[in-house]
Design a protein around this motif. Structure first.
Motif: not given
Length: 199
Positions: A40-54, A159-171
Motif C-alpha cells: 500500500c505504501l508503494m502503491h500510494k507513492v507511485t499512483t497516489n491511490e490507496f488499495m483497500e483490498d490487496h 539501531k542507529e537508523l537514518d530516519y523514523f516516520a509514522e505514515t498512513s498509506a490510507k490518508t
C-alpha cells in the motif's frame, strides 16, 4: 535537508521511464511483516491511490518513483517484498544492489514491531552500506495503537537508523515525505562520492 529542492515528476504507468532518461538510479526495498502495508505504501507513492483490498504479496512487487532534485532526474526503484516467513529466504536475494531499506511495522501491531529485530538482522547480514528508514505505517489506526512513538524512536536510536516516520498509506500522511527524504539522502551521498573521486 529542507533546503534541497525536490519535486515528484509525473509517472502514469508507475513503472517509470527508462534508465537512460535519468541521472541517478537508486534501489529501495520495503521490508517487514505481512500485513503492515508495504504494498500500500508503494502503491500510494507511485499512483497516489490507496488499495483497500490487496492480496498478499508473493515474492516481490515492483514500482518506481521519478523525482527532480537540483535539476537532476532521480529514479527510485521500489521493491515491495513478501513478509511471510516462507518467502523470507527469497527476500534476501532482493537486497542485492540496494541503496535504501524501509524497515516497516504497523503501529497497531506490537507483534510486527517486535519482529523488526529479525528483519534488521537479515538486512545487516545481506547488505553493505544502506540508508535505513524506520517506518511506522497505518497511522490512521491511532485508536488501535499498540506501539508508542517514543518506543519506535528508541529503536531507531539503538539501531542507529537514518530516519523514523509514522505514515498512513490510507490518508497519505507522511508517505511522500518519507520517500522524498530517502531520495534526498541518497542523492547527497552520491554527490559526495562523486566529489571525493574527483579529488
Amino acid at each position: 535537508m529542507d533546503d534541497i529542492k525536490c519535486e515528484i515528476l509525473p509517472n502514469k504507468s508507475g513503472k517509470g521511464s527508462s534508465e537512460k532518461d535519468v541521472d541517478h538510479l537508486f534501489k529501495l526495498i520495503v521490508i517487514g511483516d505481512s500485513g503492515v502495508g508495504k504494498s500500500c505504501l508503494m502503491h500510494k507513492v507511485t499512483t497516489n491511490e490507496f488499495m483497500e483490498d490487496h492480496e498478499v504479496t508473493v515474492g516481490v512487487e515492483f514500482g518506481s518513483l521519478l523525482l527532480k532534485i537540483d535539476d537532476m532526474r532521480i529514479k527510485l526503484q521500489i521493491w515491495d517484498t513478501a513478509g511471510q516467513e516462507s518467502f523470507q529466504s527469497m527476500t534476501k536475494i532482493f537486497y542485492r544492489g540496494a541503496h535504501a531499506v524501509f524497515l516497516t511495522y504497523n503501529i497497531a501491531s506490537r507483534e510486527s514491531f517486535e519482529h523488526l529485530d529479525t528483519w534488521y538482522s537479515q538486512m545487516k547480514s545481506s547488505t553493505d552500506e544502506v540508508v535505513c528508514f524506520l517506518i511506522g505505517n497505518q497511522k490512521d489506526k491511532e485508536n488501535e495503537r499498540e506501539v508508542g512513538f517514543d518506543m519506535a524512536e528508541k529503536f531507531k536510536q539503538i539501531k542507529e537508523l537514518d530516519y523514523f516516520a509514522e505514515t498512513s498509506a490510507k490518508t497519505g500522511q507522511g508517505v511522500n515525505e518519507s520517500f522524498i527524504t530517502a531520495a534526498k539522502i541518497l542523492y547527497q551521498k552520491q554527490i559526495k562520492k562523486i566529489l571525493s573521486v574527483q579529488k
